[in-house]
Scaffold this motif. Structure first.
Motif, PDB file in Angstrom:
ATOM      1  N   LYS A 141       0.784  -1.088  -0.023  1.00  0.00           N
ATOM      2  CA  LYS A 141      -0.156  -0.073  -0.113  1.00  0.00           C
ATOM      3  C   LYS A 141       0.832   1.080  -0.112  1.00  0.00           C
ATOM      4  O   LYS A 141       0.532   2.476  -0.703  1.00  0.00           O
ATOM      5  CB  LYS A 141      -1.065  -0.063   1.248  1.00  0.00           C
ATOM      6  CG  LYS A 141      -1.961   1.045   1.071  1.00  0.00           C
ATOM      7  CD  LYS A 141      -2.746   0.956   2.475  1.00  0.00           C
ATOM      8  CE  LYS A 141      -3.950   2.242   2.347  1.00  0.00           C
ATOM      9  NZ  LYS A 141      -4.858   1.986   3.534  1.00  0.00           N
ATOM     10  N   GLN A 142       2.111   1.065   0.700  1.00  0.00           N
ATOM     11  CA  GLN A 142       3.042   2.398   0.654  1.00  0.00           C
ATOM     12  C   GLN A 142       3.830   2.549  -0.368  1.00  0.00           C
ATOM     13  O   GLN A 142       4.880   3.178  -0.495  1.00  0.00           O
ATOM     14  CB  GLN A 142       3.748   2.406   1.907  1.00  0.00           C
ATOM     15  CG  GLN A 142       2.798   2.491   3.358  1.00  0.00           C
ATOM     16  CD  GLN A 142       3.623   2.464   4.375  1.00  0.00           C
ATOM     17  OE1 GLN A 142       3.122   1.983   5.591  1.00  0.00           O
ATOM     18  NE2 GLN A 142       4.688   3.402   4.619  1.00  0.00           N
ATOM     19  N   GLY A 143       3.779   1.524  -1.490  1.00  0.00           N
ATOM     20  CA  GLY A 143       4.846   1.247  -2.507  1.00  0.00           C
ATOM     21  C   GLY A 143       6.060   0.876  -2.285  1.00  0.00           C
ATOM     22  O   GLY A 143       7.190   1.264  -3.149  1.00  0.00           O
ATOM     23  N   VAL A 144       6.152   0.271  -1.288  1.00  0.00           N
ATOM     24  CA  VAL A 144       7.541  -0.287  -0.800  1.00  0.00           C
ATOM     25  C   VAL A 144       7.838  -1.769  -1.602  1.00  0.00           C
ATOM     26  O   VAL A 144       6.656  -2.601  -1.290  1.00  0.00           O
ATOM     27  CB  VAL A 144       7.798  -0.556   0.571  1.00  0.00           C
ATOM     28  CG1 VAL A 144       9.035  -1.067   0.955  1.00  0.00           C
ATOM     29  CG2 VAL A 144       7.744   0.739   1.307  1.00  0.00           C
ATOM     30  N   ASN A 145       8.674  -2.155  -2.291  1.00  0.00           N
ATOM     31  CA  ASN A 145       8.994  -3.246  -2.889  1.00  0.00           C
ATOM     32  C   ASN A 145       9.546  -4.267  -2.083  1.00  0.00           C
ATOM     33  O   ASN A 145      10.731  -4.191  -1.450  1.00  0.00           O
ATOM     34  CB  ASN A 145       9.913  -3.107  -4.129  1.00  0.00           C
ATOM     35  CG  ASN A 145       9.320  -1.992  -5.037  1.00  0.00           C
ATOM     36  OD1 ASN A 145       8.028  -1.939  -5.395  1.00  0.00           O
ATOM     37  ND2 ASN A 145      10.166  -0.983  -5.224  1.00  0.00           N
TER      38      ASN A 145
END
Length: 328
Positions: free
Chosen positions: A280-284
């Motif tokens: 959701k926070q765009g962390v891979n």
């Protein structure tokens, strides 16, 4: 207290015997609490260790791609300088030795003493100290942050660097960079009991959890009512993410570590929430590990470790390694 043991005073000794009997790729130095790789490797050697009771740490990470030796102290007690020195002597070659130490006062002091003695014998030794626990700045056993399960990522990355032929100073620098980028926090649902004491390390009511627990049964930062798995994960992850300054687009590795008595099913439930929050926070998420890596005897609970990756750290994390507790 119910423990599957014989004499309390022989607990660690018999555990180490059982471990090498189960895993012929490990060898125990006679008369010591040191486990080493059965075959010595020509490279920078890595030595770690600490008190027993955290299995599979630390002997479970001895093998190709990770540690060359692990030194076991008594239960939740640092190994002695003499034992650490024996490990250094056994594994060192022409390329030097890196000590990987968790930030507990006894561990740091005893490993430093062993390093000084080894240096006097002409052995080139470097040392790094892991302080990944974001829950507290100081605790019962430390000055500064504690070293907890994020240490396993440091073992893996430093081990890969050594296996790749990096010189000692570079292996130490890479290990330090991993330390600077790993952040961890844990929670306990129940205490543990050290065999010699026979008493739980703390008391928790049936409806309570301890936030920010250490791996030796140290108190956390606060006690709260038990609630859903997602809420507990959010409490830990909020603190970790703030401390790590992780942003959208960053690459990370995740370690969900059981403390000894938490079912694997519950660890996977926790990981589900972690993965969804990070997505959701765009962390891979580049790699996820869910298992018991650094326990606290039979404590129920878990910790989350988040390692922020750059290209080199990712490459080293993904390099081959084969130990009893880590498979690439």
């Amino acid at each position: 207290m119910k423990k599957l043991m014989n004499e309390v005073g022989h607990y660690v000794d018999q555990m180490l015997d059982g471990m090498v009997l189960a895993h012929p790729e490990l060898r125990r130095l006679p008369g010591t609490t040191v486990l080493v790789r059965a075959e010595k490797a020509d490279k920078v050697a890595l030595v770690s260790g600490g008190g027993s009771g955290h299995e599979p740490a630390h002997g479970g990470f001895v093998g190709p791609g990770m540690l060359d030796a692990a030194v076991a102290g008594e239960m939740f007690t640092s190994p002695t300088p003499d034992q650490i020195l024996e490990a250094i002597r056994a594994v060192h070659g022409d390329q030097g030795v890196l000590l990987i130490v968790k930030n507990y006062t006894g561990d740091v002091m005893n490993f430093e003493m062993a390093a000084e003695m080894a240096t006097m014998e002409g052995i080139h030794v470097e040392q790094v100290v892991v302080d990944d626990d974001v829950a507290v700045q100081n605790s019962t056993h430390t000055i500064g942050r504690r070293g907890i399960a994020g240490t396993v990522f440091v073992h893996k990355i430093a081990g890969a660097a050594a296996e790749a032929g990096y010189p000692l100073e570079t292996v130490a620098a890479v290990a330090k960079r991993a330390i600077d980028n790993v952040h961890s926090m844990g929670v306990a649902l129940s205490p543990c009991t050290v065999p010699a004491s026979g008493q739980p390390s703390f008391q928790l009511a049936d409806d309570e959890i301890e936030i920010g627990i250490g791996i030796h049964g140290e108190p956390g930062v606060r006690r709260e009512p038990i609630r859903s798995a997602d809420d507990v994960v959010d409490t830990l992850l909020d603190t970790i993410l703030e401390d790590a300054a992780v942003q959208a687009g960053d690459d990370v590795a995740v370690l969900v570590n059981g403390l000894g008595a938490t079912p694997l099913s519950e660890l996977y439930i926790a990981n589900r929430r972690i993965a969804r929050r990070l997505a959701k926070q765009g962390v891979n998420i580049q790699q996820t590990r869910v298992a018991e890596y650094m326990t606290s005897l039979e404590m129920a609970g878990f910790s989350i470790s988040l390692l922020k990756l750059d290209h080199e750290l990712a490459k080293l994390l993904n390099a081959p390694a084969t130990t009893t507790a880590w498979r690439s």
